[in-house]
Design a protein around this motif. Structure first.
Motif, PDB file in Angstrom:
ATOM      1  N   ARG A  67       0.758  -1.326   0.109  1.00 59.00           N
ATOM      2  CA  ARG A  67       0.106   0.004   0.194  1.00 59.00           C
ATOM      3  C   ARG A  67       0.847   1.280  -0.072  1.00 59.00           C
ATOM      4  O   ARG A  67       1.809   1.232   0.650  1.00 59.00           O
ATOM      5  CB  ARG A  67      -0.849  -0.005   1.235  1.00 59.00           C
ATOM      6  N   HIS A  68       0.344   2.144  -0.824  1.00 63.06           N
ATOM      7  CA  HIS A  68       1.047   3.567  -0.714  1.00 63.06           C
ATOM      8  C   HIS A  68       1.329   3.918   0.308  1.00 63.06           C
ATOM      9  O   HIS A  68       0.404   4.177   1.317  1.00 63.06           O
ATOM     10  CB  HIS A  68       0.396   4.461  -2.029  1.00 63.06           C
TER      11      HIS A  68
ATOM     12  N   GLU B 220      -6.188  -2.002  -8.676  1.00 66.19           N
ATOM     13  CA  GLU B 220      -4.938  -2.082  -8.091  1.00 66.19           C
ATOM     14  C   GLU B 220      -3.848  -3.072  -8.522  1.00 66.19           C
ATOM     15  O   GLU B 220      -2.642  -2.643  -8.217  1.00 66.19           O
ATOM     16  CB  GLU B 220      -5.260  -2.502  -6.527  1.00 66.19           C
TER      17      GLU B 220
ATOM     18  N   SER C 142      -5.244   2.721 -10.496  1.00 67.76           N
ATOM     19  CA  SER C 142      -5.487   3.369  -9.344  1.00 67.76           C
ATOM     20  C   SER C 142      -4.169   3.736  -8.467  1.00 67.76           C
ATOM     21  O   SER C 142      -3.827   4.860  -7.710  1.00 67.76           O
ATOM     22  CB  SER C 142      -6.295   2.754  -8.306  1.00 67.76           C
ATOM     23  N   GLN C 143      -2.972   3.021  -8.835  1.00 65.23           N
ATOM     24  CA  GLN C 143      -1.505   2.913  -8.366  1.00 65.23           C
ATOM     25  C   GLN C 143      -1.633   2.939  -6.692  1.00 65.23           C
ATOM     26  O   GLN C 143      -0.725   3.365  -6.121  1.00 65.23           O
ATOM     27  CB  GLN C 143      -1.102   4.187  -8.810  1.00 65.23           C
ATOM     28  N   GLU C 144      -2.896   2.339  -6.302  1.00 59.86           N
ATOM     29  CA  GLU C 144      -2.749   2.224  -4.686  1.00 59.86           C
ATOM     30  C   GLU C 144      -1.809   1.088  -4.247  1.00 59.86           C
ATOM     31  O   GLU C 144      -1.445   1.125  -3.065  1.00 59.86           O
ATOM     32  CB  GLU C 144      -4.187   1.874  -4.315  1.00 59.86           C
TER      33      GLU C 144
ATOM     34  N   HIS D  38      -1.577   6.473   1.918  1.00 56.59           N
ATOM     35  CA  HIS D  38      -2.774   6.039   2.548  1.00 56.59           C
ATOM     36  C   HIS D  38      -2.950   6.265   4.159  1.00 56.59           C
ATOM     37  O   HIS D  38      -1.709   6.229   4.784  1.00 56.59           O
ATOM     38  CB  HIS D  38      -2.993   4.691   2.225  1.00 56.59           C
TER      39      HIS D  38
ATOM     40  N   GLU E 232     -11.499  -4.279  -7.786  1.00 55.04           N
ATOM     41  CA  GLU E 232     -10.392  -3.738  -7.163  1.00 55.04           C
ATOM     42  C   GLU E 232      -9.025  -4.273  -7.604  1.00 55.04           C
ATOM     43  O   GLU E 232      -8.088  -3.771  -7.572  1.00 55.04           O
ATOM     44  CB  GLU E 232     -10.564  -3.794  -5.572  1.00 55.04           C
TER      45      GLU E 232
END
Length: 247
Positions: A46-47, A112, A186-188, A50, A108
């Motif tokens: 996760r980035h 993602e 989303s680049q999450e 967040h 998702e």
């Protein structure tokens, strides 16, 4: 003293508000590669931007959106999985809500990880919502029968964000197309990687993620083809304790 008293009252009020937060429906997908001698699972970091679990490795997933339950599917959930989902919905059970959970896991995973799960289909008009435009453009329609519902975990009360997450398993064979970039739009998630289960458990992951990885590994050992009818594992707070239940 008055300021301290006000601070205390504000803290108590915040705690009460947090306790009243209702968990939001969410879904997560454990995608398993069975092409080699050892099963591997997809994980992503996760980035750091967040607020919720920054920098932790997780599976693709997120909350359901209103439109998810109305998206067309090539095939629906297996009856056993649908029954387990409906049975855990309390006073608001519905087929659309069941579908929304499974479809959110697929959406998702695309957003993602850049992976589109489903089947090729010539009719683009079946997928109309902009969140699903990539599926329509590539003539892919989600196939819910490829997912197996096997676990559920509810965020304990007290936090600013709570999720009632349903976990699904699927094989990498279900991926119909992949974006060229090593991530989703989303680049999450960063540092996407396919790892053996033992290595995945050694990552910087939340404890519930570690438990779910172990549950998935156990299930695949007992049911390597993911035939419908597996038990449902649930983690939640009960009488002040975080407990594991089997249904």
């Amino acid at each position: 003293m008055a300021v301290n008293g006000q601070n205390h009252e504000a803290a108590v009020a915040d705690k009460r508000r947090a306790a009243r937060i209702r968990p939001r429906d969410a879904a997560s997908l454990l995608l398993v590669d069975r092409s080699g001698p050892e099963l591997r699972i997809l994980m992503g970091k996760r980035h750091m931007r967040h607020v919720f679990m920054p920098g932790k490795f997780v599976f693709p997933g997120g909350r359901t959106e209103v439109f998810d339950g109305r998206v067309s599917a090539f095939s629906e959930l297996a009856e056993a999985d649908q029954a387990k989902l409906l049975g855990g919905m309390g006073s608001r059970p519905s087929l659309q809500r069941c579908r929304a959970l499974a479809l959110a896991a697929i959406r998702e995973t695309y957003e993602e990880a850049g992976l589109l799960l489903g089947r090729r289909h010539d009719d683009r008009s079946l997928i109309k919502h902009p969140d699903w435009a990539a599926f329509s453009e590539r003539r892919i329609i989600p196939d819910l029968s490829l997912l197996r519902y096997f676990a559920r975990a509810t965020t304990p009360p007290g936090g600013s964000r709570r999720f009632d997450t349903r976990f699904f398993l699927a094989f990498r064979d279900a991926v119909a197309d992949t974006l060229p970039e090593p991530t989703g739009p989303s680049q999450e998630l960063e540092e996407l990687c396919w790892l053996p289960f033992a290595q995945a458990r050694q990552l910087d992951i939340p404890e519930i993620t570690r438990l779910i990885i172990k549950e998935a590994e156990t299930l695949l050992g007992e049911n390597p083809s993911l035939t419908p009818g597996n038990a449902l594992i649930q983690y939640r707070m009960k009488y002040g304790r975080f407990v594991r239940e089997v249904f």
